[in-house]
Write a protein that holds these residues in place. Structure first.
Motif, PDB file in Angstrom:
ATOM      1  N   GLU A 227       0.936  -1.063   0.076  1.00 29.19           N
ATOM      2  CA  GLU A 227       0.038  -0.138  -0.040  1.00 29.19           C
ATOM      3  C   GLU A 227       0.917   1.158   0.068  1.00 29.19           C
ATOM      4  N   LEU A 228       1.888   1.142   0.761  1.00 29.70           N
ATOM      5  CA  LEU A 228       2.903   2.522   0.820  1.00 29.70           C
ATOM      6  C   LEU A 228       3.592   2.630  -0.379  1.00 29.70           C
ATOM      7  N   ASN A 229       4.017   1.562  -1.094  1.00 28.00           N
ATOM      8  CA  ASN A 229       4.530   1.823  -2.306  1.00 28.00           C
ATOM      9  C   ASN A 229       3.828   2.356  -3.512  1.00 28.00           C
ATOM     10  N   ALA A 230       2.458   1.840  -3.353  1.00 32.97           N
ATOM     11  CA  ALA A 230       1.272   2.354  -4.403  1.00 32.97           C
ATOM     12  C   ALA A 230       1.031   3.816  -4.002  1.00 32.97           C
ATOM     13  N   VAL A 231       0.793   4.112  -2.851  1.00 33.22           N
ATOM     14  CA  VAL A 231       0.654   5.596  -2.561  1.00 33.22           C
ATOM     15  C   VAL A 231       1.672   6.517  -2.760  1.00 33.22           C
ATOM     16  N   SER A 232       2.910   5.977  -2.450  1.00 35.84           N
ATOM     17  CA  SER A 232       4.075   6.798  -2.957  1.00 35.84           C
ATOM     18  C   SER A 232       4.117   7.305  -4.423  1.00 35.84           C
ATOM     19  N   LEU A 233       3.810   6.101  -5.203  1.00 36.56           N
ATOM     20  CA  LEU A 233       3.625   6.340  -6.642  1.00 36.56           C
ATOM     21  C   LEU A 233       2.686   7.386  -7.038  1.00 36.56           C
ATOM     22  N   ILE A 234       1.500   7.270  -6.462  1.00 33.55           N
ATOM     23  CA  ILE A 234       0.239   8.156  -6.785  1.00 33.55           C
ATOM     24  C   ILE A 234       1.044   9.715  -6.325  1.00 33.55           C
ATOM     25  N   LYS A 235       1.444   9.806  -5.315  1.00 35.56           N
ATOM     26  CA  LYS A 235       1.845  11.017  -4.875  1.00 35.56           C
ATOM     27  C   LYS A 235       2.871  11.764  -5.747  1.00 35.56           C
ATOM     28  N   SER A 236       3.852  10.884  -6.170  1.00 37.65           N
ATOM     29  CA  SER A 236       4.754  11.404  -7.142  1.00 37.65           C
ATOM     30  C   SER A 236       4.369  11.880  -8.413  1.00 37.65           C
ATOM     31  N   LEU A 237       3.012  11.450  -8.695  1.00 41.82           N
ATOM     32  CA  LEU A 237       2.400  11.924 -10.137  1.00 41.82           C
ATOM     33  C   LEU A 237       1.595  13.317  -9.939  1.00 41.82           C
ATOM     34  N   LEU A 238       1.367  13.521  -8.523  1.00 40.67           N
ATOM     35  CA  LEU A 238       0.257  14.643  -8.357  1.00 40.67           C
ATOM     36  C   LEU A 238       0.942  16.032  -9.045  1.00 40.67           C
ATOM     37  N   PRO A 239       2.329  16.250  -9.047  1.00 35.95           N
ATOM     38  CA  PRO A 239       2.627  17.565  -9.533  1.00 35.95           C
ATOM     39  C   PRO A 239       2.349  17.709 -11.177  1.00 35.95           C
ATOM     40  N   LYS A 240       2.060  16.295 -11.598  1.00 39.25           N
ATOM     41  CA  LYS A 240       2.023  16.392 -12.910  1.00 39.25           C
ATOM     42  C   LYS A 240       0.253  16.524 -13.488  1.00 39.25           C
ATOM     43  N   THR A 241      -0.498  16.949 -12.591  1.00 40.15           N
ATOM     44  CA  THR A 241      -1.829  16.563 -12.760  1.00 40.15           C
ATOM     45  C   THR A 241      -2.736  17.555 -11.868  1.00 40.15           C
ATOM     46  N   ASN A 242      -3.898  17.996 -12.064  1.00 41.21           N
ATOM     47  CA  ASN A 242      -4.896  18.557 -11.239  1.00 41.21           C
ATOM     48  C   ASN A 242      -6.119  17.715 -11.160  1.00 41.21           C
ATOM     49  N   VAL A 243      -6.089  16.459 -11.697  1.00 37.32           N
ATOM     50  CA  VAL A 243      -7.317  15.434 -11.541  1.00 37.32           C
ATOM     51  C   VAL A 243      -7.192  15.163 -10.079  1.00 37.32           C
ATOM     52  N   ARG A 244      -8.512  15.014  -9.528  1.00 40.88           N
ATOM     53  CA  ARG A 244      -8.911  14.414  -8.267  1.00 40.88           C
ATOM     54  C   ARG A 244      -8.182  13.351  -8.207  1.00 40.88           C
ATOM     55  N   VAL A 245      -7.658  12.667  -7.316  1.00 40.38           N
ATOM     56  CA  VAL A 245      -7.376  11.210  -6.656  1.00 40.38           C
ATOM     57  C   VAL A 245      -7.946  10.755  -5.514  1.00 40.38           C
ATOM     58  N   HIS A 246      -8.279   9.573  -5.444  1.00 38.13           N
ATOM     59  CA  HIS A 246      -8.895   8.831  -4.342  1.00 38.13           C
ATOM     60  C   HIS A 246      -8.384   7.445  -4.237  1.00 38.13           C
ATOM     61  N   ILE A 247      -8.213   7.308  -3.184  1.00 44.98           N
ATOM     62  CA  ILE A 247      -7.384   5.914  -2.591  1.00 44.98           C
ATOM     63  C   ILE A 247      -8.683   4.954  -2.006  1.00 44.98           C
ATOM     64  N   VAL A 248      -8.950   3.918  -2.951  1.00 51.73           N
ATOM     65  CA  VAL A 248     -10.094   2.886  -2.443  1.00 51.73           C
ATOM     66  C   VAL A 248      -9.671   2.140  -1.207  1.00 51.73           C
ATOM     67  N   HIS A 249     -10.451   1.435  -0.546  1.00 50.91           N
ATOM     68  CA  HIS A 249     -10.219   0.676   0.510  1.00 50.91           C
ATOM     69  C   HIS A 249      -8.749   0.513   1.151  1.00 50.91           C
ATOM     70  N   VAL A 250      -8.566   1.795   1.924  1.00 51.83           N
ATOM     71  CA  VAL A 250      -7.245   1.904   2.681  1.00 51.83           C
ATOM     72  C   VAL A 250      -7.340   0.926   3.822  1.00 51.83           C
ATOM     73  N   SER A 251      -6.416  -0.109   3.715  1.00 52.89           N
ATOM     74  CA  SER A 251      -6.254  -1.156   4.882  1.00 52.89           C
ATOM     75  C   SER A 251      -5.043  -0.777   5.892  1.00 52.89           C
ATOM     76  N   SER A 252      -4.043  -0.414   5.403  1.00 50.80           N
ATOM     77  CA  SER A 252      -2.731  -0.387   6.185  1.00 50.80           C
ATOM     78  C   SER A 252      -2.924   1.347   6.762  1.00 50.80           C
ATOM     79  N   ALA A 253      -3.024   1.467   8.099  1.00 46.23           N
ATOM     80  CA  ALA A 253      -3.197   2.756   8.582  1.00 46.23           C
ATOM     81  C   ALA A 253      -1.740   3.595   8.304  1.00 46.23           C
TER      82      ALA A 253
END
Ligand SMILES: NC(=O)NC(NC(N)=O)C(=O)[O-]
Ligand SMILES: [Zn+2]
Ligand SMILES: [Zn+2]
Length: 467
Positions: A227-253
């Motif tokens: 989960e951490l790897n995936a969210v890190s990737l998503i975070k790294s893409l944010l400077p490239k876009t203004n599109v809203r992002v959402h993380i479904v079914h967060v399990s790991s706090a």
């Protein structure tokens, strides 16, 4: 002066965004909320309109906005033996849900093109007891379909950063995501992520000698790092876009602080809108269950990401109450019983629970001192906001659809096969006693569920534009 086709719903515990009070909801003849009234105002209105307004008095039953479950896999057409629109929406209505939003995968075809959405809508038509919205899907090479799907009214898109479990819905990589973001830029739509991802160096120890019926074996195969790897990737893409992002079914706090960082990075970039366009949900099973208590060979508890330990569960509750998670949904993803074998690595990953989301949440919420307004906040308004439905759904406010429930917060019930309206009855909650009984459910002012019975024909609306 109210017109004669108005209805007045009364309750000593009326739950709005601003809290719990004694009052009423005046609903016009089109099933839209006209006004929210105090008890005094309601009584005055009744005197002025003697006999012309239909009164529905719930007494001390709580009156809440219907629940919006923005994460439901209906699976029809194509895997209709797993679930279908009639059964899923009947279960939803019985559970106090007035809108479900269907996930784009597990049905065949998946909702990845306009043509496929039309096929899905044709299956849903005339078969839905609640309103139904639709997610589109992002898969490799379907970027050119996304704007058509937005125009057709999908609430947003889901993609996977790891295999989805079904061949027709492959996962995407960073290059696909850049293309998807480009296609969605300026549309106001949202890209939702199944945020689990292997990364180089992830240790995958052999399962050869492990007990495959033990839940721990499955749990170890999907560590929080995914989960951490995936969210890190998503975070790294944010400077490239203004599109809203959402993380479904967060399990790991553990991912929540990373999500906060992602939000902060957008805040600095002056990205407006709800939560700076970075939102996250968790699910009832992550807030109600813990891995220590999952019995051997019971894969009805299997889902992805997995249910983790009790300490993680408590942390999720803490983050929810600190407003760091935005909404709670079911991720109802059922299958036929044969696919829920005792081998926890091979069994289908998905938990069946749409009917019980509200009482599951309430059962745990009560022990933590939460109030009825938290139901509205996390189970109705949060999902409605995510899906861009906040002007129609999710709270008791003038101008919104009169999607209402009468709810007994003190009553309890036991989950039995007879009560379950999902097509397949396997669920981790069988035999469990839950607190909070949905007594009546109204969709746009019309009674659709009452004390154990579905009322009338399936007359829900599809939340789509003309397609
Ligand atoms: N193919 C699925 O239904 N997957 C779902 N399965 C889960 N959550 O176990 C999901 O939402 O990822
Ligand atoms: Zn998922
Ligand atoms: Zn899902």
């Amino acid at each position: 002066m109210a017109s004669s086709d108005c209805q007045l719903f009364l309750s000593r515990r009326l739950v709005t965004e601003s809290g719990v009070s004694d009052g009423g909801v005046l609903v016009n003849g089109s099933g839209v909320i006209d006004s929210i009234l105090t008890r005094d105002e309601a009584e005055r209105l009744l005197v002025q309109n003697a006999g012309t307004i239909k009164v529905v008095d719930g007494g001390s039953l709580a009156l809440l906005a219907g629940v919006v479950d923005s994460h439901v896999h209906v699976n029809e057409p194509g895997r209709t033996a797993w679930e279908g629109f009639r059964t899923a929406t009947a279960a939803a209505a019985a559970g106090g849900i007035t809108t479900i939003v269907d996930m784009p995968l597990n049905s065949i075809p998946p909702t990845t093109t306009l043509e496929n959405l039309r096929i899905k809508a044709a299956s849903a038509k005339g078969n839905i007891y609640t309103d139904v919205g639709f997610w589109g899907g992002v898969i490799p090479e379907n970027q050119d379909s996304l704007r058509d799907l937005v125009k057709a009214g999908v609430v947003g898109f889901k993609c996977f950063l790891c295999p989805s479990g079904v061949d027709e819905f492959p996962n995407v990589g960073p290059e696909d995501l850049i293309k998807a973001f480009q296609a969605l830029e300026g549309t106001g739509s949202v890209l939702a992520f199944h945020a689990e991802m292997d990364c180089e160096g992830t240790v995958t120890s052999s399962n050869a000698t492990k007990d495959l019926a033990e839940y721990a074996t499955y749990l170890e195969s999907r560590p929080p790092d995914m989960e951490l790897n995936a969210v890190s990737l998503i975070k790294s893409l944010l400077p490239k876009t203004n599109v809203r992002v959402h993380i479904v079914h967060v399990s790991s706090a553990a991912v929540v602080p990373l999500l906060e960082d992602a939000r902060d990075s957008r805040r600095q970039g002056c990205h407006g809108g709800w939560r700076h366009g970075v939102t996250a949900e968790t699910c009832h099973h992550y807030l109600s269950l813990s891995s220590e208590h999952i019995p051997r060979g019971h894969s009805e508890f299997k889902c992805a990401p997995p249910i983790r330990d009790n300490q993680n569960k408590e942390k999720l509750w803490q983050y929810l109450l600190e407003d760091k998670l935005d909404l709670v949904v079911s991720d109802h993803s059922p299958c036929t019983p044969d696919l829920k074998c005792a081998n926890n690595l091979e069994a289908w990953g998905g938990i069946s629970s749409v009917q019980f989301g509200l009482p599951l949440f309430w059962t745990s919420a009560v022990t933590r001192g939460l109030g009825l307004e938290h139901i509205t906040r996390f189970l109705s308004m949060g999902p409605a906001n995510l899906c861009g439905l906040q002007h129609r759904k999710g709270s008791l406010k003038p101008g919104l659809d009169a999607d209402l429930i009468f709810f007994d917060p003190e009553a309890t019930f036991v989950v039995t096969v007879e009560k379950i309206r999902h097509k397949n009855k396997l669920t981790p909650y069988l035999g469990k006693e839950l607190r909070g009984v949905v007594k009546k459910t109204y969709l746009r002012g019309r009674l659709i569920y009452s004390e154990g019975d579905i009322i009338g024909d399936p007359k829900g609306n599809m939340l789509l534009n003309n397609i």
